[in-house]
Design an enzyme around this catalytic site. Structure first.
Site, PDB file in Angstrom:
ATOM      1  N   PRO A   1       0.878  -1.077   0.034  1.00 40.31           N
ATOM      2  CG  PRO A   1      -0.010  -1.083   2.154  1.00 40.31           C
ATOM      3  CD  PRO A   1       0.748  -1.898   1.539  1.00 40.31           C
ATOM      4  CB  CYS A   2       3.031   2.914  -2.426  1.00 42.68           C
ATOM      5  SG  CYS A   2       2.319   2.346  -3.848  1.00 42.68           S
TER       6      CYS A   2
END
Length: 163
Positions: A126-127
């Site tokens: 989850p950047c």
């Protein structure tokens, strides 16, 4: 050998790539640092059932943490950053500086940002949960609109709450 498929999502088509049967890429259309199509291998939707199921559950707000084997190809530092991204809880954000500090190198926020931008498995790693020092949205390979929508999805608990 790599294989890929393209699936629909609330954020547009997603290209899933597997190498030796393990997910190694999730790319959005017009994504910065997206590899060339010819590197994805032939189409083969049979490898991606679990990934599709978990993405559907995530978009519906029913899944908070992915449980998929991943093959992350990058430098040792990039892989360390990508693992740190996976530790950011659903619905929360961290700044680049906070990630750098958590990695034991508080002056490395730019390097963390560069590694974040090269994340090969968006959404699942989850950047999108990383924001600027003042909480503002900053670069996202899939575009700031998608980043905002993904953060809204997690805050609201499902994509249906966005419309």
């Amino acid at each position: 050998m790599k294989r890929h498929t393209v699936i629909d999502s609330p954020y547009g088509p997603l290209t899933l790539v597997a190498e030796d049967g393990v997910l190694c890429g999730l790319y959005m259309t017009e994504q910065r640092h997206r590899p060339a199509e010819e590197t994805f291998g032939p189409r083969d939707a049979t490898l991606f059932g679990a990934t599709e199921e978990q993405l559907e559950a995530y978009f519906a707000g029913e899944l908070k943490e992915f449980a998929l084997p991943l093959s992350l190809h990058g430098t040792p530092f990039q892989r360390t950053v990508w693992e740190a991204l996976r530790q950011i809880p659903y619905g929360e954000t961290r700044t680049y500086g906070e990630l750098a500090e958590a990695l034991g190198n508080p002056t490395a926020s730019r390097a963390v940002g560069l590694a974040n931008g090269r994340n090969p498995i968006g959404i699942i790693v989850p950047c999108h949960r990383v924001v600027g020092a003042n909480g503002s949205l900053t670069g996202y390979g899939g575009g700031l609109d998608r980043k905002q929508r993904l953060l809204n999805l997690e805050r609201a608990g499902g994509v249906t709450a966005l419309f």
